[in-house]
Design a protein around this motif. Sequence first.
Motif, mmCIF file in Angstrom:
data_model
loop_
_atom_site.group_PDB
_atom_site.id
_atom_site.type_symbol
_atom_site.label_atom_id
_atom_site.label_comp_id
_atom_site.label_asym_id
_atom_site.label_seq_id
_atom_site.Cartn_x
_atom_site.Cartn_y
_atom_site.Cartn_z
ATOM 1 N N GLY A 505 6.715 50.837 -45.026
ATOM 2 C CA GLY A 505 5.683 50.297 -44.155
ATOM 3 C C GLY A 505 5.178 51.315 -43.163
ATOM 4 O O GLY A 505 5.588 52.484 -43.145
ATOM 5 N N ALA A 506 4.266 50.847 -42.337
ATOM 6 C CA ALA A 506 3.669 51.684 -41.301
ATOM 7 C C ALA A 506 3.542 50.861 -40.031
ATOM 8 O O ALA A 506 3.453 49.630 -40.064
ATOM 9 N N GLU A 507 3.525 51.560 -38.915
ATOM 10 C CA GLU A 507 3.448 50.898 -37.616
ATOM 11 C C GLU A 507 2.527 51.678 -36.692
ATOM 12 O O GLU A 507 2.555 52.917 -36.675
ATOM 13 N N PHE A 508 1.722 50.960 -35.940
ATOM 14 C CA PHE A 508 0.894 51.558 -34.900
ATOM 15 C C PHE A 508 1.180 50.825 -33.597
ATOM 16 O O PHE A 508 1.129 49.596 -33.550
ATOM 17 N N ARG A 509 1.496 51.589 -32.556
ATOM 18 C CA ARG A 509 1.848 50.960 -31.277
ATOM 19 C C ARG A 509 1.075 51.609 -30.144
ATOM 20 O O ARG A 509 0.910 52.828 -30.097
ATOM 21 N N MET A 510 0.629 50.778 -29.210
ATOM 22 C CA MET A 510 -0.007 51.234 -27.974
ATOM 23 C C MET A 510 0.829 50.751 -26.795
ATOM 24 O O MET A 510 1.311 49.627 -26.779
ATOM 25 N N SER A 561 -1.517 55.447 -20.540
ATOM 26 C CA SER A 561 -1.374 54.861 -21.870
ATOM 27 C C SER A 561 -0.932 55.928 -22.858
ATOM 28 O O SER A 561 -1.062 57.131 -22.601
ATOM 29 N N ARG A 562 -0.418 55.473 -23.978
ATOM 30 C CA ARG A 562 -0.100 56.377 -25.094
ATOM 31 C C ARG A 562 -0.069 55.553 -26.367
ATOM 32 O O ARG A 562 -0.056 54.313 -26.338
ATOM 33 N N ASN A 563 -0.050 56.241 -27.505
ATOM 34 C CA ASN A 563 0.061 55.554 -28.787
ATOM 35 C C ASN A 563 1.005 56.326 -29.679
ATOM 36 O O ASN A 563 1.276 57.513 -29.461
ATOM 37 N N ASN A 564 1.516 55.653 -30.673
ATOM 38 C CA ASN A 564 2.323 56.326 -31.677
ATOM 39 C C ASN A 564 2.121 55.655 -33.024
ATOM 40 O O ASN A 564 1.825 54.458 -33.124
ATOM 41 N N VAL A 565 2.265 56.465 -34.058
ATOM 42 C CA VAL A 565 2.127 56.010 -35.444
ATOM 43 C C VAL A 565 3.432 56.319 -36.162
ATOM 44 O O VAL A 565 4.016 57.398 -35.976
ATOM 45 N N ALA A 566 3.895 55.371 -36.968
ATOM 46 C CA ALA A 566 5.154 55.564 -37.692
ATOM 47 C C ALA A 566 4.996 55.139 -39.139
ATOM 48 O O ALA A 566 4.227 54.221 -39.458
ATOM 49 N N VAL A 567 5.728 55.811 -40.020
ATOM 50 C CA VAL A 567 5.901 55.372 -41.402
ATOM 51 C C VAL A 567 7.393 55.360 -41.692
ATOM 52 O O VAL A 567 8.153 56.172 -41.143
#
Length: 923
Positions: A505-510, A561-567
């Motif tokens: 899966g994948a995840e996007f978080r703010m 603020s920040r963001n991150n992307v995960a797989v």
Amino acid sequence: MLRSQVSAAPLRTRADAPWLVVAALLGATALPAQQPATGAVSGRVTGEDGGGIQAATISVSGTLLGATTRSDGTYRLALRPGRYELRARLIGYAVARDSVTVTAGGNATVNFRLERAASTLEAVAVTGSRTEARTVIESPVPVDVLSAAEIRSTGRVETAQILQQLAPSVNFPRATISDGTDHVRPATLRGLGADQVLVLVNGKRRHTSALVNVNSSIGRGQAAVDLNAIPASMIERIEVLRDGAAAQYGSDAIAGVVNIILKSSGVGEFSATAGRTQTTYAREFNADRKATDGGTVQLSLNGGVNRAQNAFLHGGVEFRDRDATNRTLGDPRPQSFAEVASNTTRTNLTGPINHRQGDAATTDLVGFLNGAYGLANGVELFAFGGVSRRDGEAAGFFRRAQDDRTVRSLYPNGFLPLITSRIWDVSTTAGARTTFGGWRTELSTVFGGNSFRYDIENSNNASMGNASPTEFYAGTLIDRQSTTNLDFSREFQPQAVRAVRTAAGAEFRMDWYEIQEGEPDSYRDGDVRVIGANGQPTTTRAAPGAQVFPGFRPTDATSQSRNNVAVYADVETDVTDRFLVAVAGRFENYSDFGSTTNGKVSSRFTLAPGYVLRGAASTGFRAPSLQQSFYSATATNFVNVNGNLTPFEIKTFPVSSQQARVLGASDLTPEKSVNLSAGLAMEPVRNLSLTVDAYQIDIDDRIVLSENFTGAAVAALLQPFGATGGRYFTNAIDTRTRGLDVVANYGLNLQAAGFARFTAGFARNYTVVQRVDSTPPALRSQQEALFGRVERSRIEEGQPRTNVLLSGTYDLRNFGLVARTQRFGEVTTRTALTAAGVPSAPDQTFGAKWITDVSASLRILSRVTLVVGADNVLDVYPDENSDRRNSTAANSGNANFGIFPYNQFSPFGFNGRYVYGRVTIGL
């Protein structure tokens, strides 16, 4: 409200983007279905007496699908055509299995009869695997499952306290006189930090509190999840994964994972609980003070509906009101100039009770919903969330009439300043799951936020003199988080091995963090001088800002603020019927510090029927929170310089600020961990289960809050910035934690004489600081310590190294008894060293204590249950502060001139005996 405190622009753009994705998926479900129709399985789960069993779990082997039985024991489950194995489970009963064939549009019937058994290891858990729900004994890593029945068996009304009472690896110390920490107290797992345990709700990441703990309490420098914002009355079970899981779930899961599963049945109930303390304290010094306080009222109402096609809706509301407790003794010091002149002295038994040390007063109102609906084309929609509001009141240190911080025209007899809070917590989750091309697919998004508003009452700004207000708005902290996940899972049946289960899966978080400034009077310097004993102004400058908590200044205000992307991917295979191997990997990229890659390998080997050897090795990480990166606040501390009390503006600097850089700060980096564990799970006889798990957790670059940097050289460095002292967050230390967890369960079916169940738990952990960064060059010549012995002791010795839990339950038809005793190990506090290298006040080790709880229940009229009980029935208190004997000394350490008999590091608090009654009515 939180909504009014948050800028609308981010919510309409980046935060709402995941919702648009989910909305698109939900809209697509209205299109003509191209997939085969579903069938259904229904039935009833009964006990040995033939009566229906409520809240039993029906799970589908090899999947995460399942249902929960209603009040009459019935259930219904929608499935695609195929052959399935179903398992019926409930803690206190042996598991039952059956197979069923589901046809398109058909309705199969499968009934189960459960027999009494002991094994908590038979509880089903979903935490730790993305591909299959497992019993605890089948898991390659240790998992505790705390059922709704166990949660109801306690007298506690707060989720965090309940968790500590049932899980030996959890600690929940009761901070007091610690500013905002009195209102949002952090819990820990395996003796690590409060922010090193990940909290999930229904398997979805939970946001943290906006509060970062900066006072001298367990969890200093950390921002934790507010567990008490989740109502205990809405919890079906709690799963505690005691193993590093950052490679599976991402940041924060270094110590483990707490997964709170919300109720989903159509069963409802109304519950009312009332209790208060009935106690005698300070016995060691023959004070024998009696107290009847801390009155608690809890009212909860929840219920739901279940319909065909696996549809349900369960909602609830809970009200909690807790009065403050106070375990202080009298203040022996002179209270006024006249008493100073006459050398008036008292003892702790005759002095005025002017402080408050104990639980803060809080009032909570919480509402939660949990629901799902299965469409005919095989798509299941789900949503859950809640909102809570807490109003709190906690006290600081009493300001005497002759104190320079007191405006004597406003408070001729001194004053006890109060921090009152308004805390909003909101969360909402929505998503859809279906099967597409053989893959179980799920898309979901979570949005949550927490705001902490500071109001100061019964106070003054001494620098404003007679013009000072007595109430102040000191500012608001806000934390928000949005997480969107797309998950896939599937089981393959290759010829070479028994089964291969995969997930990816994948995840996007703010993340957003905001500090809003207080009103000007809460922080400004009014330039009024201190009034002396003769009633005339002196040349001494008065302390600026509201007493007990100066407001956030415009220079503190920030919006970040920040963001991150995960797989991520998980693969596990049954190499043989006895041997399972699982591998997980995760890559994440953060907009503020870059990327990190982590992995995990776990395995389970069945030595013989009923004996399982298991182990795991993983790497993990914890990203620096935005609170740690950007928290900023100013306070005035008075330091004795050459016999004069000189004000120092002590500021917590963001690490990126010029002030922090001058003092040697650098950018925060992630904490990095290596987790190793090995254990044995066994059921040697029918009604006995036992697990033994050893572990080691190495953490590099742990983030801590530095010591206060003061002194002439520091003031000179900070002079261009208008400050005279400061501190900041830093990756200053490496630690190693080693531990052992043991859990045993035994059940005894006495047939007509009832059923008894016994549980024993033992947790031991030992943390050692292995590396400390050297003091930055700019401060080295001044002997300023980056990480001192006080904070080191808090990490190494501030939490119990051992915890023993023994409990027994007895049920005879409509009557039940619960007895539980818990041994909390010793804790130690240490003080800072003086210039001469000796402790500034006595160090002290507080001995281990046994705390015993008892309760009795009676079910009447089939739906009404009455409970009476007492927590800490033997009225046990922690050891008193040894420096109370020096109550009149200028330096009296933790006892504060003998006023505080107890230390806040006590893992079970110091409220004494708590008696309660409860009535529950099934709906």
